[in-house]
Design an enzyme around this catalytic site. Structure first.
Site, short mmCIF file in Angstrom:
data_model
loop_
_atom_site.label_atom_id
_atom_site.label_comp_id
_atom_site.label_asym_id
_atom_site.label_seq_id
_atom_site.Cartn_x
_atom_site.Cartn_y
_atom_site.Cartn_z
N GLN A 17 0.82 -1.20 0.00
CA GLN A 17 0.00 0.00 0.00
C GLN A 17 0.86 1.26 0.00
O GLN A 17 2.06 1.22 0.25
CB GLN A 17 -0.91 0.00 1.24
CG GLN A 17 -0.15 -0.20 2.55
CD GLN A 17 -0.97 -0.87 3.63
OE1 GLN A 17 -2.21 -0.90 3.57
NE2 GLN A 17 -0.30 -1.40 4.64
N ASP B 241 0.69 0.76 13.55
CA ASP B 241 1.02 2.11 14.06
C ASP B 241 1.63 2.05 15.45
O ASP B 241 2.02 3.08 16.00
CB ASP B 241 -0.22 3.01 14.02
CG ASP B 241 -1.36 2.50 14.89
OD1 ASP B 241 -1.10 1.79 15.88
OD2 ASP B 241 -2.52 2.82 14.59
N GLU C 147 2.38 -7.77 11.96
CA GLU C 147 1.89 -6.76 11.02
C GLU C 147 2.44 -7.13 9.64
O GLU C 147 3.63 -7.40 9.48
CB GLU C 147 2.40 -5.38 11.46
CG GLU C 147 2.41 -4.30 10.42
CD GLU C 147 1.03 -3.91 9.89
OE1 GLU C 147 0.13 -3.68 10.70
OE2 GLU C 147 0.89 -3.85 8.65
N ASP D 225 1.87 -12.19 7.40
CA ASP D 225 0.43 -12.21 7.27
C ASP D 225 -0.17 -12.74 8.58
O ASP D 225 0.16 -13.85 9.01
CB ASP D 225 0.06 -13.12 6.09
CG ASP D 225 -1.43 -13.26 5.92
OD1 ASP D 225 -1.99 -12.58 5.05
OD2 ASP D 225 -2.04 -14.05 6.68
N GLY D 226 -1.02 -11.94 9.21
CA GLY D 226 -1.57 -12.30 10.51
C GLY D 226 -2.36 -13.60 10.49
O GLY D 226 -2.26 -14.43 11.40
N ASP E 299 -6.26 -5.80 15.57
CA ASP E 299 -6.32 -4.36 15.28
C ASP E 299 -6.20 -4.20 13.77
O ASP E 299 -5.17 -3.79 13.25
CB ASP E 299 -5.17 -3.67 16.02
CG ASP E 299 -5.10 -2.19 15.68
OD1 ASP E 299 -6.10 -1.64 15.19
OD2 ASP E 299 -4.02 -1.60 15.90
N SER E 300 -7.27 -4.54 13.08
CA SER E 300 -7.22 -4.56 11.61
C SER E 300 -7.72 -3.25 11.03
O SER E 300 -8.38 -2.47 11.70
CB SER E 300 -8.12 -5.69 11.10
OG SER E 300 -9.47 -5.38 11.37
N ASP F 52 -10.00 -1.64 7.65
CA ASP F 52 -11.33 -1.98 7.16
C ASP F 52 -11.33 -3.28 6.35
O ASP F 52 -10.29 -3.66 5.79
CB ASP F 52 -11.88 -0.85 6.27
CG ASP F 52 -12.08 0.43 7.06
OD1 ASP F 52 -12.19 0.36 8.29
OD2 ASP F 52 -12.11 1.51 6.44
N PRO G 10 -6.09 -6.03 2.02
CA PRO G 10 -5.37 -7.08 2.76
C PRO G 10 -6.06 -7.49 4.06
O PRO G 10 -5.85 -8.60 4.53
CB PRO G 10 -3.99 -6.44 3.04
CG PRO G 10 -4.15 -4.98 2.79
CD PRO G 10 -5.26 -4.84 1.80
#
Lengths: 282, 282
Positions: A40, A95, A115, A146-147, A164-165, A167, A171
């Site tokens: 992204q 973050d 993350e 990848d979680g 804590d994703s 929207d 991904p």
């Protein structure tokens, strides 16, 4: 940059559409940082009214004005609902705001932060310290994977899992699926619990209900709670907590140094508006 | 129309600025009604995501999607905090949403609604029934006068006064002044109480504190409560309640047929986020 436009008068505005029927525009004073990862476009912008804003592919993720509300609500509630967890998994949370909140609990021994995008973490460490904090806690293990893949196959490992994703598009879409929650269930110890953000009760009731029902099918005890997140569409935001063991929300917040949550807000957050109670409980 | 722009692709958007640093834009499907009163430009618009929107001088006042949240919170809380009020004064409230909520209480005998702009009331009666309701309750007396002038000199008349004002700019500015609250105090019976909307804790802390302090100077018991109002800037909104007599918030909601409030939300709404507690209580 995605979503950023320069007006005729020279002003920069970040424009974020919601379902093509609502647009939130933030006046931007300065582009502090921008980079393109394999996943992204990542930017950190200095805004007029919300302080610093983390933007991923044109979507506002968190701001230094109100990011602590979301981060405190998704972190302190599960920690205080559990009996002193030692091993915590955070999925997403690039973050570092959740890791920052978890660091306030001395009894937590290990925090795995999974993350997918290392560049988000790097960007926030350097340019968004208001949310990320000092990031020197040796208990935090950042894993850039990848979680969903990470958690698959793990058995009886964690006390608390926090999802804590972003929207459920792109991904993060898989992070709202039943199979993912099932893998989380398996990864938890027998008294473990999980929490996820489950979107806006005003605008995304279908996502919310689907998340809730998935978790409800797996866990013996499922509860929804809410908080206000000014920069998320609808303002009212929901979180779903699933626990293998019965839990009481009559617990106190054990950490100090919070800006939004306190023990009374913790309990109050589980009181649901009438329409939401009816949608969820039938 | 103020705030309404037509884009190159033919779409209509209502654009509302907050402090020139944030802009909320609503896609508009149709202009249902528009008129100019001696006070302001009044429009009722059909939007893509929020249903009908009442707009005064370009500012969103209420929507059929979320207007009930604000109206329920400013109405049911004071009614249930009081012991069965009979005579209620509403200052402002031209959309009739508060009157509509008050009508749910059979023990209320009279509702004086003092709205400066008759055309707002007329517009909402005809074009915003989702908020205004049936408007056939004979207990509602609509008086088209300046609210501050109306209440001045009244002594020992009302059980509950509800100040449902717009923002503290233009005609509503006076509704945030000490002298106005003092007149309300005088107009209340010895066990009377008042409530006012006191703006956003995120964006208007100064207005909130000033309102709270004014009311606190006059009334023996002052309490702040909050609710989420998605279409107001900041999402989190505050209300200040001043009472001559001690009151308990452990009361139940006596009305049925609410969409947002219930007895648990009533109690939860008085639990304040940590930063707000610190700002207000010092």
């Amino acid at each position: 940059l995605k979503g950023l436009t320069q007006k005729e008068n020279g002003e920069m505005w970040l424009e974020e559409f919601e379902n093509n029927g609502f647009k939130a525009s933030y006046k931007i004073k300065e582009i502090l940082h921008t980079t393109q990862s394999q996943f992204q476009e990542i930017s950190i912008l200095e805004s007029e009214m919300f302080g610093k804003i983390l933007v991923l592919d044109g979507i506002v993720q968190t701001t230094s004005l109100d990011g602590h509300i979301y981060n405190e609500m998704i972190s302190h509630v599960p920690i205080c609902a559990h009996h002193k967890p030692k091993n915590v998994l955070v999925i997403g949370g690039g973050d570092l705001g959740v890791a920052n909140e978890l660091s306030k609990y001395p009894f937590i021994e290990n925090i795995d932060l999974v993350e997918i995008d290392a560049l988000v973490v790097e960007s926030c460490k350097t340019h968004l310290k208001e949310i990320a904090g000092e990031t020197t806690d040796p208990r935090v293990q950042a894993l850039y994977e990848d979680g969903a893949a990470f958690v698959k196959g793990k058995k009886n490992v964690y006390d608390v899992v926090i999802v804590d994703s972003s929207d459920p598009i792109g991904p993060a879409e898989i992070l709202f699926h039943y199979d993912f929650y099932k893998d989380i269930y398996e990864s938890l110890k027998e008294d473990g619990l999980m929490v996820c953000q489950s979107q806006s009760p005003i605008f995304h009731m279908n996502v919310l209900k689907q998340s809730f029902q998935n978790i409800h099918q797996l866990f013996s005890f499922t509860r929804l709670y809410t908080a206000v997140v000014p920069t998320y569409p609808g303002g009212l935001w929901s979180f779903t907590l699933g626990s293998k063991k019965e839990f009481k929300v009559k617990k106190d917040i054990l950490a100090t140094n919070t800006k939004y949550i306190n023990s009374k807000i913790l309990k109050a957050s589980f009181k649901l508006p009438q329409f939401l109670k009816q949608e969820i409980l039938g």
